[in-house]
Design an enzyme around this catalytic site. Structure first.
Site, short mmCIF file in Angstrom:
data_model
loop_
_atom_site.label_atom_id
_atom_site.label_comp_id
_atom_site.label_asym_id
_atom_site.label_seq_id
_atom_site.Cartn_x
_atom_site.Cartn_y
_atom_site.Cartn_z
N ASP A 34 0.88 -1.18 0.00
CA ASP A 34 0.00 0.00 0.00
C ASP A 34 0.91 1.23 0.00
O ASP A 34 1.71 1.39 0.93
CB ASP A 34 -0.87 0.05 1.27
CG ASP A 34 -1.90 -1.05 1.37
OD1 ASP A 34 -1.58 -2.20 1.01
OD2 ASP A 34 -3.01 -0.77 1.84
N LYS A 90 -7.37 3.26 -2.49
CA LYS A 90 -7.68 3.25 -1.07
C LYS A 90 -7.98 4.66 -0.59
O LYS A 90 -7.32 5.62 -0.99
CB LYS A 90 -6.48 2.65 -0.32
CG LYS A 90 -6.57 2.61 1.18
CD LYS A 90 -5.32 1.93 1.73
CE LYS A 90 -5.18 2.08 3.23
NZ LYS A 90 -3.92 1.46 3.71
N LYS A 98 -10.49 -0.03 -1.56
CA LYS A 98 -10.26 -0.33 -0.15
C LYS A 98 -10.64 0.89 0.67
O LYS A 98 -10.20 2.00 0.39
CB LYS A 98 -8.80 -0.70 0.11
CG LYS A 98 -8.46 -0.90 1.58
CD LYS A 98 -7.01 -1.31 1.77
CE LYS A 98 -6.61 -1.32 3.25
NZ LYS A 98 -5.20 -1.75 3.45
#
Length: 226
Positions: free
Chosen positions: A95, A159, A188
């Site tokens: 990430d 995300k 996400k």
């Protein structure tokens, strides 16, 4: 709720401890909980990668290293190097935080290059790449522009948040991100998701992965639902 349904929800959770003062004991506890509840991943700072990889060896739980976290204010080369280092130390998901300065500068060519290089790096190792937008600092148009770039470059996830900004995931942002990328990229949601109600609402809005430090409480709450 059946055991199968609970496991399905658990496998949507990235079990998170990204605090700067997290100790080795904290990491051991995080990984033990991930094994007990069968979470999809542990989300940790890159320096904790090797330790968590050792704790989770022989399981199907991924080790998710956070790159250029939480500000995103490192060069593309530094982000790629940090990613390669994390993978060498056992990371199985990545990430990373986008360069928000360049977003604010309207320098979307830079953002596309950054995303392309990060996604290429991860995919060369057959690992998923998640792009953290940090929506609390962005306008709706900037969120949309980032999502359009992602739709073209195709990271595995976009995300909402780091959880360390001025705000976390919102239903509206998840919906906007999902509507923009369509089926090309998953979403996400992370940041401030602490209850089963919030968890299910984010999934209903289009999120397919949830980052939270409250995964244990969420699954325990879901167990009590009919």
């Amino acid at each position: 709720m059946t055991p199968q349904q609970l496991d399905h929800f658990a496998r949507m959770i990235d079990h998170t401890n990204l605090h700067a003062d997290a100790s080795a004991a904290d990491m051991k506890k995080l990984c033990a909980e991930a094994k007990q509840y069968h979470f999809k991943m542990v989300a940790i700072n890159e320096s904790q990668t090797q330790r968590c990889a050792e704790y989770l060896a022989g399981t199907d739980i991924d080790v998710g290293a956070a790159i250029s976290f939480p500000l995103g204010q490192t060069t593309i080369a530094a982000k790629v190097f940090e990613t390669e280092d994390a993978i060498k130390n056992g990371a199985t998901e990545i990430d990373y935080v986008v360069n928000l300065t360049e977003v604010k500068n309207g320098n979307y060519a830079y953002i596309k290059s950054e995303m392309t290089q990060m996604v290429t790096c991860c995919h060369q190792h057959q690992l998923p790449c998640k792009v953290i937008f940090e929506n609390c600092y962005l306008t709706k148009d900037e969120i949309r522009q980032l999502a359009l770039i992602a739709k073209e470059v195709q990271p595995d996830f976009i995300k909402t948040s780091t959880g360390f900004g001025t705000g976390g995931a919102t239903i509206a942002d998840v919906q906007l991100m999902k509507q923009t990328v369509g089926a090309a990229v998953k979403v996400k949601a992370a940041g401030g998701i602490r209850s089963a109600t919030d968890f299910l609402a984010m999934i209903d809005a289009g999120a397919e992965r949830i980052g939270t430090s409250a995964g244990v409480q969420i699954i325990e709450s879901l167990k009590k639902q009919a």
